[in-house]
Design an enzyme around this catalytic site. Structure first.
Site, PDB file in Angstrom:
ATOM      1  N   GLY A  14       0.778  -1.246   0.000  1.00 57.64           N
ATOM      2  CA  GLY A  14       0.000   0.000   0.000  1.00 57.64           C
ATOM      3  C   GLY A  14       0.801   1.283   0.000  1.00 57.64           C
ATOM      4  O   GLY A  14       0.325   2.309   0.491  1.00 57.64           O
ATOM      5  N   ARG A  93      -5.595  -8.685  -8.655  1.00 58.66           N
ATOM      6  CA  ARG A  93      -6.594  -9.537  -9.310  1.00 58.66           C
ATOM      7  C   ARG A  93      -6.997  -8.884 -10.613  1.00 58.66           C
ATOM      8  O   ARG A  93      -7.221  -7.669 -10.647  1.00 58.66           O
ATOM      9  CB  ARG A  93      -7.859  -9.649  -8.449  1.00 58.66           C
ATOM     10  CG  ARG A  93      -7.637 -10.193  -7.068  1.00 58.66           C
ATOM     11  CD  ARG A  93      -7.547 -11.677  -7.023  1.00 58.66           C
ATOM     12  NE  ARG A  93      -8.739 -12.358  -7.486  1.00 58.66           N
ATOM     13  CZ  ARG A  93      -8.803 -13.662  -7.715  1.00 58.66           C
ATOM     14  NH1 ARG A  93      -7.721 -14.409  -7.559  1.00 58.66           N
ATOM     15  NH2 ARG A  93      -9.920 -14.232  -8.111  1.00 58.66           N
ATOM     16  N   HIS A 111       0.757   1.334 -13.117  1.00 62.91           N
ATOM     17  CA  HIS A 111       1.505   0.162 -13.596  1.00 62.91           C
ATOM     18  C   HIS A 111       2.974   0.555 -13.720  1.00 62.91           C
ATOM     19  O   HIS A 111       3.288   1.622 -14.254  1.00 62.91           O
ATOM     20  CB  HIS A 111       0.960  -0.281 -14.961  1.00 62.91           C
ATOM     21  CG  HIS A 111       1.649  -1.495 -15.486  1.00 62.91           C
ATOM     22  ND1 HIS A 111       1.408  -2.761 -14.986  1.00 62.91           N
ATOM     23  CD2 HIS A 111       2.592  -1.650 -16.437  1.00 62.91           C
ATOM     24  CE1 HIS A 111       2.181  -3.634 -15.622  1.00 62.91           C
ATOM     25  NE2 HIS A 111       2.914  -2.984 -16.498  1.00 62.91           N
ATOM     26  N   GLU A 145      -9.164  -4.676 -21.318  1.00 62.27           N
ATOM     27  CA  GLU A 145      -7.855  -5.183 -21.745  1.00 62.27           C
ATOM     28  C   GLU A 145      -6.809  -4.924 -20.655  1.00 62.27           C
ATOM     29  O   GLU A 145      -6.583  -3.763 -20.280  1.00 62.27           O
ATOM     30  CB  GLU A 145      -7.441  -4.456 -23.036  1.00 62.27           C
ATOM     31  CG  GLU A 145      -6.211  -5.029 -23.679  1.00 62.27           C
ATOM     32  CD  GLU A 145      -5.626  -4.042 -24.703  1.00 62.27           C
ATOM     33  OE1 GLU A 145      -4.450  -4.202 -25.042  1.00 62.27           O
ATOM     34  OE2 GLU A 145      -6.344  -3.119 -25.116  1.00 62.27           O
ATOM     35  N   ASP A 147      -3.951  -3.803 -18.495  1.00 59.60           N
ATOM     36  CA  ASP A 147      -2.915  -2.770 -18.655  1.00 59.60           C
ATOM     37  C   ASP A 147      -3.008  -2.074 -20.015  1.00 59.60           C
ATOM     38  O   ASP A 147      -2.009  -1.543 -20.519  1.00 59.60           O
ATOM     39  CB  ASP A 147      -1.503  -3.366 -18.463  1.00 59.60           C
ATOM     40  CG  ASP A 147      -1.307  -3.954 -17.064  1.00 59.60           C
ATOM     41  OD1 ASP A 147      -1.923  -3.441 -16.113  1.00 59.60           O
ATOM     42  OD2 ASP A 147      -0.539  -4.926 -16.933  1.00 59.60           O
TER      43      ASP A 147
HETATM   44  C1  GRF Z   1       3.467  -0.824  -7.605  1.00 55.18           C
HETATM   45  O1  GRF Z   1       4.706  -1.001  -8.222  1.00 55.18           O
HETATM   46  C2  GRF Z   1       2.399  -0.600  -8.636  1.00 55.18           C
HETATM   47  O2  GRF Z   1       2.842   0.097  -9.754  1.00 55.18           O
HETATM   48  C3  GRF Z   1       2.020  -2.000  -9.025  1.00 55.18           C
HETATM   49  O3  GRF Z   1       2.097  -2.745  -7.834  1.00 55.18           O
HETATM   50  C4  GRF Z   1       2.981  -2.104  -6.926  1.00 55.18           C
HETATM   51  C5  GRF Z   1       2.212  -1.833  -5.678  1.00 55.18           C
HETATM   52  O4  GRF Z   1       3.008  -1.331  -4.646  1.00 55.18           O
HETATM   53  N1  GRF Z   1       0.736  -2.021  -9.665  1.00 55.18           N
HETATM   54  P1  GRF Z   1       2.320  -0.656  -3.381  1.00 55.18           P
HETATM   55  O5  GRF Z   1       1.384  -1.699  -2.781  1.00 55.18           O
HETATM   56  O6  GRF Z   1       1.597   0.554  -3.849  1.00 55.18           O
HETATM   57  O7  GRF Z   1       3.455  -0.341  -2.443  1.00 55.18           O
END
Ligand code: GRF
Length: 197
Positions: A14, A93, A111, A145, A147
């Site tokens: 988080g 998920r 992402h 889709e 990402d």
């Molecule tokens: C991050 O790198 C985010 O881009 C990806 O998952 C990771 C989550 O990290 N989708 P956090 O839980 O926000 O520390």
């Protein structure tokens, strides 16, 4: 100011969620975080949210016989919180097309790559293996889709000689924590919109 009501979906530590919460306390920020929802019981981010005084919910996918049933429970919680926009922040998920459709234009994700490069997992190792000289992160609208939805904002970092996936991930994550609050503000204020294809 009429702040948009935001829920954040997480599965783990988080840190992006914490960055959004941190930004949202500014009086002129156009969004407020009204709830944090995890599909994993005990996700570290839940404690951070609670410490920040934000409502949390745990809805384990394992308790549901199907993905639509799980998402139905998530939607019920989001409705109870009267959510305007949903931020995915390390939510691990894949969502159904039906969920993406219901929240179209109001569902965003971060992402860790410069999309459309490196959809999916292990993005940092893949960028290094490809010999890329730059890498980064993307906030995008979520569509059916994976990402693949329209890009809202990106941040770039150099790939350095001798970089490991871990070192590169740390450098990208620092940018994620700045990019996500900016991108959410753009969506909440109406500056960024998803135009139907
Ligand atoms: C991050 O790198 C985010 O881009 C990806 O998952 C990771 C989550 O990290 N989708 P956090 O839980 O926000 O520390």
């Amino acid at each position: 100011m009429n702040k948009k009501r935001i829920a954040i979906l997480i599965s783990g530590r988080g840190s992006n969620m914490a960055a959004l919460i941190g930004a949202s306390v500014a009086p002129n920020y156009p969004a407020q975080i009204v709830g944090v929802l995890s599909n994993i019981a005990g996700a570290a981010g839940l404690d951070l949210a609670t410490a920040a005084g934000i409502a949390t919910a745990t809805i384990p996918h394992r308790n549901y016989s199907s993905k639509p049933a799980h998402e139905g429970a998530i939607n019920a919680q989001l409705d109870a919180w009267r959510v305007d926009l949903v931020c995915l922040a390390g939510y691990m998920r894949l969502l159904t097309p039906g969920f993406a459709e219901r929240w179209a234009g109001r569902l965003i994700n971060i992402h860790p790559s410069l999309l459309p490069k490196y959809k999916g997992l292990d993005t940092h190792a893949r960028a290094i293996a490809a010999g890329d000289t730059e890498h980064g992160c993307t906030v995008h609208f979520v569509t059916a889709e994976m990402d693949g939805g329209p890009i809202i904002a990106q941040a770039r970092v150099p790939v350095l000689a001798g970089d490991t996936a871990e070192a590169l991930a740390r450098r990208v994550l620092a940018e994620e924590h700045k990019l996500y609050p900016k991108a959410l503000a753009m969506v909440a204020s109406g500056e960024a919109r998803m135009t139907p294809r």
